[in-house]
Design a protein around this motif. Structure first.
Motif, PDB file in Angstrom:
ATOM      1  N   GLY A  26     -19.891   3.231  63.081  1.00  0.00           N
ATOM      2  CA  GLY A  26     -19.315   3.225  61.747  1.00  0.00           C
ATOM      3  C   GLY A  26     -20.281   3.774  60.733  1.00  0.00           C
ATOM      4  O   GLY A  26     -21.356   4.276  61.058  1.00  0.00           O
ATOM      5  N   ALA A  27     -19.886   3.686  59.492  1.00  0.00           N
ATOM      6  CA  ALA A  27     -20.705   4.177  58.389  1.00  0.00           C
ATOM      7  C   ALA A  27     -22.007   3.379  58.297  1.00  0.00           C
ATOM      8  O   ALA A  27     -22.060   2.193  58.617  1.00  0.00           O
ATOM      9  CB  ALA A  27     -19.936   4.076  57.087  1.00  0.00           C
ATOM     10  N   ILE A  28     -23.038   4.043  57.865  1.00  0.00           N
ATOM     11  CA  ILE A  28     -24.337   3.402  57.649  1.00  0.00           C
ATOM     12  C   ILE A  28     -24.391   2.945  56.197  1.00  0.00           C
ATOM     13  O   ILE A  28     -24.037   3.695  55.287  1.00  0.00           O
ATOM     14  CB  ILE A  28     -25.481   4.392  57.932  1.00  0.00           C
ATOM     15  N   ILE A  29     -24.844   1.740  55.977  1.00  0.00           N
ATOM     16  CA  ILE A  29     -24.960   1.190  54.625  1.00  0.00           C
ATOM     17  C   ILE A  29     -26.385   1.449  54.139  1.00  0.00           C
ATOM     18  O   ILE A  29     -27.352   0.973  54.735  1.00  0.00           O
ATOM     19  CB  ILE A  29     -24.609  -0.306  54.612  1.00  0.00           C
ATOM     20  N   VAL A  30     -26.487   2.231  53.087  1.00  0.00           N
ATOM     21  CA  VAL A  30     -27.791   2.677  52.586  1.00  0.00           C
ATOM     22  C   VAL A  30     -28.690   1.495  52.256  1.00  0.00           C
ATOM     23  O   VAL A  30     -29.886   1.499  52.565  1.00  0.00           O
ATOM     24  CB  VAL A  30     -27.630   3.613  51.362  1.00  0.00           C
ATOM     25  N   SER A  31     -28.144   0.456  51.657  1.00  0.00           N
ATOM     26  CA  SER A  31     -28.970  -0.688  51.263  1.00  0.00           C
ATOM     27  C   SER A  31     -29.566  -1.411  52.470  1.00  0.00           C
ATOM     28  O   SER A  31     -30.607  -2.062  52.345  1.00  0.00           O
ATOM     29  CB  SER A  31     -28.167  -1.667  50.405  1.00  0.00           C
ATOM     30  N   GLN A  40     -29.358  -0.780  42.077  1.00  0.00           N
ATOM     31  CA  GLN A  40     -29.340   0.255  41.051  1.00  0.00           C
ATOM     32  C   GLN A  40     -30.068   1.509  41.551  1.00  0.00           C
ATOM     33  O   GLN A  40     -29.592   2.627  41.363  1.00  0.00           O
ATOM     34  CB  GLN A  40     -29.975  -0.234  39.757  1.00  0.00           C
ATOM     35  N   GLN A  41     -31.214   1.339  42.191  1.00  0.00           N
ATOM     36  CA  GLN A  41     -31.955   2.479  42.723  1.00  0.00           C
ATOM     37  C   GLN A  41     -31.137   3.204  43.805  1.00  0.00           C
ATOM     38  O   GLN A  41     -31.122   4.429  43.848  1.00  0.00           O
ATOM     39  CB  GLN A  41     -33.299   2.028  43.297  1.00  0.00           C
ATOM     40  N   ILE A  42     -30.472   2.440  44.627  1.00  0.00           N
ATOM     41  CA  ILE A  42     -29.647   3.032  45.687  1.00  0.00           C
ATOM     42  C   ILE A  42     -28.468   3.775  45.083  1.00  0.00           C
ATOM     43  O   ILE A  42     -28.165   4.902  45.477  1.00  0.00           O
ATOM     44  CB  ILE A  42     -29.207   1.952  46.695  1.00  0.00           C
ATOM     45  N   ALA A  47     -25.912   8.855  43.698  1.00  0.00           N
ATOM     46  CA  ALA A  47     -25.377   9.723  42.647  1.00  0.00           C
ATOM     47  C   ALA A  47     -26.116  11.063  42.629  1.00  0.00           C
ATOM     48  O   ALA A  47     -25.493  12.117  42.441  1.00  0.00           O
ATOM     49  CB  ALA A  47     -25.486   9.036  41.290  1.00  0.00           C
ATOM     50  N   ARG A  48     -27.418  11.039  42.849  1.00  0.00           N
ATOM     51  CA  ARG A  48     -28.183  12.292  42.900  1.00  0.00           C
ATOM     52  C   ARG A  48     -27.768  13.141  44.097  1.00  0.00           C
ATOM     53  O   ARG A  48     -27.673  14.365  43.995  1.00  0.00           O
ATOM     54  CB  ARG A  48     -29.684  11.996  42.934  1.00  0.00           C
ATOM     55  N   VAL A  49     -27.521  12.507  45.214  1.00  0.00           N
ATOM     56  CA  VAL A  49     -27.048  13.231  46.405  1.00  0.00           C
ATOM     57  C   VAL A  49     -25.676  13.840  46.132  1.00  0.00           C
ATOM     58  O   VAL A  49     -25.409  14.986  46.487  1.00  0.00           O
ATOM     59  CB  VAL A  49     -27.024  12.298  47.646  1.00  0.00           C
ATOM     60  N   SER A  50     -24.821  13.085  45.480  1.00  0.00           N
ATOM     61  CA  SER A  50     -23.484  13.581  45.143  1.00  0.00           C
ATOM     62  C   SER A  50     -23.580  14.800  44.221  1.00  0.00           C
ATOM     63  O   SER A  50     -22.876  15.798  44.419  1.00  0.00           O
ATOM     64  CB  SER A  50     -22.680  12.466  44.482  1.00  0.00           C
ATOM     65  N   ARG A  51     -24.468  14.718  43.239  1.00  0.00           N
ATOM     66  CA  ARG A  51     -24.647  15.849  42.327  1.00  0.00           C
ATOM     67  C   ARG A  51     -25.182  17.066  43.076  1.00  0.00           C
ATOM     68  O   ARG A  51     -24.754  18.195  42.834  1.00  0.00           O
ATOM     69  CB  ARG A  51     -25.580  15.475  41.195  1.00  0.00           C
ATOM     70  N   LEU A  52     -26.127  16.843  43.974  1.00  0.00           N
ATOM     71  CA  LEU A  52     -26.660  17.941  44.778  1.00  0.00           C
ATOM     72  C   LEU A  52     -25.538  18.620  45.555  1.00  0.00           C
ATOM     73  O   LEU A  52     -25.447  19.844  45.593  1.00  0.00           O
ATOM     74  CB  LEU A  52     -27.746  17.427  45.731  1.00  0.00           C
ATOM     75  N   ASN A  53     -24.669  17.831  46.156  1.00  0.00           N
ATOM     76  CA  ASN A  53     -23.534  18.391  46.902  1.00  0.00           C
ATOM     77  C   ASN A  53     -22.604  19.191  45.987  1.00  0.00           C
ATOM     78  O   ASN A  53     -22.156  20.280  46.352  1.00  0.00           O
ATOM     79  CB  ASN A  53     -22.759  17.278  47.611  1.00  0.00           C
TER      80      ASN A  53
END
Length: 107
Positions: A26-31, A40-42, A47-53
């Motif tokens: 399944g999906a990996i949970i970043v936290s 908040q950091q996660i 959000a930065r990854v999303s913007r990069l994409n």
């Protein structure tokens, strides 16, 4: 940032997996991967990854359309999204090209 990018890239690939395929995980949970980071950091990293994409898709669209702003968008992609490795920049651009070609093939 590269680690969060890779996790999000993996999780996104699960979304694109056809139903009924034998995906055993399944999906990996970043936290869970980065327990020492605050939520908040996660969230900010995701959000930065999303913007990069998003920026990579804009660059690829310009490249495929042979628009004159293509080189400017490539520089903007790198300038507006610091903190990633060259490997990650190459992967995100490659993924954007692959996604664009998939969309064109479906038309």
């Amino acid at each position: 940032m590269d680690g969060v990018f890779r996790v999000e890239r993996y999780n996104h690939s699960l979304v694109d997996t056809p139903l009924g395929s034998s995906s055993s995980s399944g999906a990996i949970i970043v936290s869970e991967i980065y327990p020492n980071q605050t939520l908040q950091q996660i969230d900010e990293a995701i959000a930065r990854v999303s913007r990069l994409n998003q920026d990579a898709r804009a660059y690829v669209s310009a490249a495929l359309d042979k628009r004159p702003d293509c080189e400017t968008l490539e520089r903007k992609l790198l300038d507006d999204n610091p903190g990633f490795s060259e490997v990650t920049y190459n992967l995100v651009i490659n993924d954007a090209f692959a996604a664009q070609s998939t969309q064109l093939a479906q038309r």
